[in-house]
Design an enzyme around this catalytic site. Structure first.
Site, PDB file in Angstrom:
ATOM      1  N   LYS A  90       0.805  -1.208   0.000  1.00 49.33           N
ATOM      2  CA  LYS A  90       0.000   0.000   0.000  1.00 49.33           C
ATOM      3  C   LYS A  90       0.846   1.269   0.000  1.00 49.33           C
ATOM      4  O   LYS A  90       0.396   2.351  -0.347  1.00 49.33           O
ATOM      5  CB  LYS A  90      -0.870   0.045   1.280  1.00 49.33           C
ATOM      6  CG  LYS A  90      -1.831  -1.081   1.454  1.00 49.33           C
ATOM      7  CD  LYS A  90      -2.535  -0.928   2.840  1.00 49.33           C
ATOM      8  CE  LYS A  90      -3.331  -2.132   3.177  1.00 49.33           C
ATOM      9  NZ  LYS A  90      -3.827  -2.069   4.601  1.00 49.33           N
ATOM     10  N   ASP A 123      14.307  -1.087   0.867  1.00 51.78           N
ATOM     11  CA  ASP A 123      14.977  -1.334   2.148  1.00 51.78           C
ATOM     12  C   ASP A 123      15.932  -2.518   1.977  1.00 51.78           C
ATOM     13  O   ASP A 123      17.022  -2.363   1.431  1.00 51.78           O
ATOM     14  CB  ASP A 123      13.881  -1.575   3.192  1.00 51.78           C
ATOM     15  CG  ASP A 123      14.388  -1.565   4.612  1.00 51.78           C
ATOM     16  OD1 ASP A 123      15.605  -1.500   4.821  1.00 51.78           O
ATOM     17  OD2 ASP A 123      13.568  -1.634   5.545  1.00 51.78           O
ATOM     18  N   LYS A 147      17.191   3.068   1.238  1.00 53.27           N
ATOM     19  CA  LYS A 147      18.014   2.804   2.431  1.00 53.27           C
ATOM     20  C   LYS A 147      19.086   1.791   2.057  1.00 53.27           C
ATOM     21  O   LYS A 147      18.973   0.604   2.383  1.00 53.27           O
ATOM     22  CB  LYS A 147      17.137   2.163   3.515  1.00 53.27           C
ATOM     23  CG  LYS A 147      16.612   3.055   4.598  1.00 53.27           C
ATOM     24  CD  LYS A 147      15.992   2.156   5.677  1.00 53.27           C
ATOM     25  CE  LYS A 147      15.065   2.897   6.577  1.00 53.27           C
ATOM     26  NZ  LYS A 147      14.446   1.999   7.590  1.00 53.27           N
ATOM     27  N   PHE A 156      13.658   4.952  11.253  1.00 51.15           N
ATOM     28  CA  PHE A 156      12.327   4.342  11.208  1.00 51.15           C
ATOM     29  C   PHE A 156      11.352   5.432  10.761  1.00 51.15           C
ATOM     30  O   PHE A 156      10.979   6.293  11.541  1.00 51.15           O
ATOM     31  CB  PHE A 156      11.965   3.844  12.606  1.00 51.15           C
ATOM     32  CG  PHE A 156      10.829   2.881  12.617  1.00 51.15           C
ATOM     33  CD1 PHE A 156      10.960   1.652  13.231  1.00 51.15           C
ATOM     34  CD2 PHE A 156       9.617   3.196  12.015  1.00 51.15           C
ATOM     35  CE1 PHE A 156       9.902   0.748  13.238  1.00 51.15           C
ATOM     36  CE2 PHE A 156       8.572   2.303  12.019  1.00 51.15           C
ATOM     37  CZ  PHE A 156       8.711   1.079  12.625  1.00 51.15           C
ATOM     38  N   VAL A 157      10.984   5.403   9.507  1.00 52.44           N
ATOM     39  CA  VAL A 157      10.221   6.521   8.945  1.00 52.44           C
ATOM     40  C   VAL A 157       8.774   6.146   8.619  1.00 52.44           C
ATOM     41  O   VAL A 157       8.476   5.009   8.237  1.00 52.44           O
ATOM     42  CB  VAL A 157      10.903   7.078   7.674  1.00 52.44           C
ATOM     43  CG1 VAL A 157      12.154   7.848   8.042  1.00 52.44           C
ATOM     44  CG2 VAL A 157      11.215   5.981   6.675  1.00 52.44           C
ATOM     45  N   ASP A 196       3.720   3.429   6.714  1.00 54.69           N
ATOM     46  CA  ASP A 196       3.007   3.176   7.972  1.00 54.69           C
ATOM     47  C   ASP A 196       3.904   2.574   9.041  1.00 54.69           C
ATOM     48  O   ASP A 196       4.998   2.058   8.774  1.00 54.69           O
ATOM     49  CB  ASP A 196       1.856   2.194   7.730  1.00 54.69           C
ATOM     50  CG  ASP A 196       2.367   0.760   7.529  1.00 54.69           C
ATOM     51  OD1 ASP A 196       3.284   0.566   6.702  1.00 54.69           O
ATOM     52  OD2 ASP A 196       1.872  -0.151   8.222  1.00 54.69           O
TER      53      ASP A 196
HETATM   54  C1  PRP Z   1       7.250  -1.894   2.743  1.00 60.93           C
HETATM   55  C2  PRP Z   1       7.471  -1.003   1.532  1.00 60.93           C
HETATM   56  C3  PRP Z   1       8.120  -1.924   0.535  1.00 60.93           C
HETATM   57  C4  PRP Z   1       8.882  -2.893   1.416  1.00 60.93           C
HETATM   58  C5  PRP Z   1      10.334  -2.533   1.401  1.00 60.93           C
HETATM   59  O1  PRP Z   1       6.070  -2.594   2.558  1.00 60.93           O
HETATM   60  O2  PRP Z   1       6.264  -0.493   1.044  1.00 60.93           O
HETATM   61  O3  PRP Z   1       7.177  -2.620  -0.229  1.00 60.93           O
HETATM   62  O4  PRP Z   1       8.363  -2.769   2.749  1.00 60.93           O
HETATM   63  O5  PRP Z   1      11.060  -3.413   2.208  1.00 60.93           O
HETATM   64  P1  PRP Z   1      12.142  -4.438   1.649  1.00 60.93           P
HETATM   65  O6  PRP Z   1      13.001  -3.702   0.655  1.00 60.93           O
HETATM   66  O7  PRP Z   1      12.886  -4.812   2.890  1.00 60.93           O
HETATM   67  O8  PRP Z   1      11.418  -5.588   1.030  1.00 60.93           O
HETATM   68  P2  PRP Z   1       5.212  -3.193   3.746  1.00 60.93           P
HETATM   69  O9  PRP Z   1       5.418  -4.683   3.786  1.00 60.93           O
HETATM   70  O10 PRP Z   1       5.463  -2.425   5.005  1.00 60.93           O
HETATM   71  O11 PRP Z   1       3.722  -2.979   3.241  1.00 60.93           O
HETATM   72  P3  PRP Z   1       2.939  -1.626   2.888  1.00 60.93           P
HETATM   73  O12 PRP Z   1       3.482  -1.144   1.560  1.00 60.93           O
HETATM   74  O13 PRP Z   1       1.526  -2.074   2.792  1.00 60.93           O
HETATM   75  O14 PRP Z   1       3.166  -0.626   4.001  1.00 60.93           O
END
Ligand code: PRP
Length: 185
Positions: free
Chosen positions: A42, A102, A130, A151-152, A158
Site C-alpha cells: 500500500k 529497504d 536505504k 524508522f520513517v 506506515d
Molecule cells: C514496505 C514497503 C516496501 C517494502 C520494502 O512494505 O512499502 O514494499 O516494505 O522493504 P524491503 O526492501 O525490505 O522488502 P510493507 O510490507 O510495510 O507494506 P505496505 O506497503 O503495505 O506498508
C-alpha cells in the site's frame, strides 16, 4: 507535527520537488514510449499519485500487492503476491513505483516476476532508498532521497497501518515501537 514524530525528514516542499525532479527524468527517458506504471500497495499510493500527475509520457496504471512474512523484525525474504496484475505485461515498459527500497526483498521478487510475465523493460522508482540495509543486489533507477536507517512513516508509509496520512516523511519516536516485536516501516 504529530506527537509521535521526532523529526521531519522530508517536508511537503521537498516532497513536491522530488516528484518534479523525478517526473522530469521519467518524461525524458520514456519519450516516445508508453509506460505501464505499477504501484506496489500500500505504501506507494501517495507518492505514486503525486508523481503520476506530473508524467506527460503516455502511460497506464496497475497495482500489485505483496506481503512478506516469517521474521517479525524485518522483511523475511519470503514474499507472497496478494494482488496480481490486471494488465497484460507482454512487451510492456514497466515502471515500478515504491515508497521505500529497504532490504530489497520485495522489489527483487517483484522485478523478477514482471520479467517472467514478458515485460520488455523494468525500472524502479522509489521515494526512499536505504542502501545500508540492502541484502539483495537491487538498485533504484530513480530515487527521491537516500536515507540512513531511520524508522520513517508518513506520506504513505506506515507503522502498524498508522501514520500513512501524514503529509510529510518523519522519524517515528522510538518509544512508539520499542515495546513492540517489530520494526517494519
Ligand atoms: C514496505 C514497503 C516496501 C517494502 C520494502 O512494505 O512499502 O514494499 O516494505 O522493504 P524491503 O526492501 O525490505 O522488502 P510493507 O510490507 O510495510 O507494506 P505496505 O506497503 O503495505 O506498508
Amino acid at each position: 507535527m504529530n506527537k509521535d514524530i521526532s523529526e521531519i525528514l522530508l517536508d511537503e516542499n521537498r516532497l513536491e520537488q522530488i516528484t518534479v525532479d523525478i517526473s522530469e527524468q521519467i518524461n525524458s527517458d520514456y519519450k516516445g514510449k508508453s509506460i505501464l506504471i505499477v504501484g506496489v500497495l500500500k505504501g506507494s499510493f501517495i507518492f505514486l499519485a503525486d508523481l503520476m500527475k506530473k508524467i506527460t509520457a503516455d502511460c497506464t496504471l496497475d497495482f500489485i500487492a505483496v506481503s512478506s512474512y516469517g521474521a517479525s523484525t524485518e522483511s523475511s525474504g519470503h514474499i507472497r503476491l496478494t494482488k496480481d496484475f490486471s494488465e497484460d505485461l507482454t512487451d510492456r515498459h514497466v515502471l515500478i513505483v515504491e515508497d521505500i527500497l529497504d532490504t530489497g526483498n520485495t522489489l527483487s521478487y517483484v522485478k523478477e516476476y514482471i520479467f517472467r510475465k514478458g515485460a520488455a523493460s523494468v525500472k524502479i522508482c522509489t521515494l526512499l532508498d536505504k542502501p545500508s540495509r540492502r541484502t539483495k543486489p537491487i538498485y533504484a533507477d530513480y530515487a527521491g532521497a537516500v536515507i540512513e536507517d531511520f524508522f520513517v512513516v508518513g506520506y504513505g508509509l506506515d507503522y502498524d497501518e498508522r501514520y500513512r496520512n501524514l503529509p510529510y516523511v518523519g522519524i517515528l519516536k522510538e518509544e512508539v515501537y520499542q515495546n513492540q516485536n517489530k520494526t517494519k516501516e
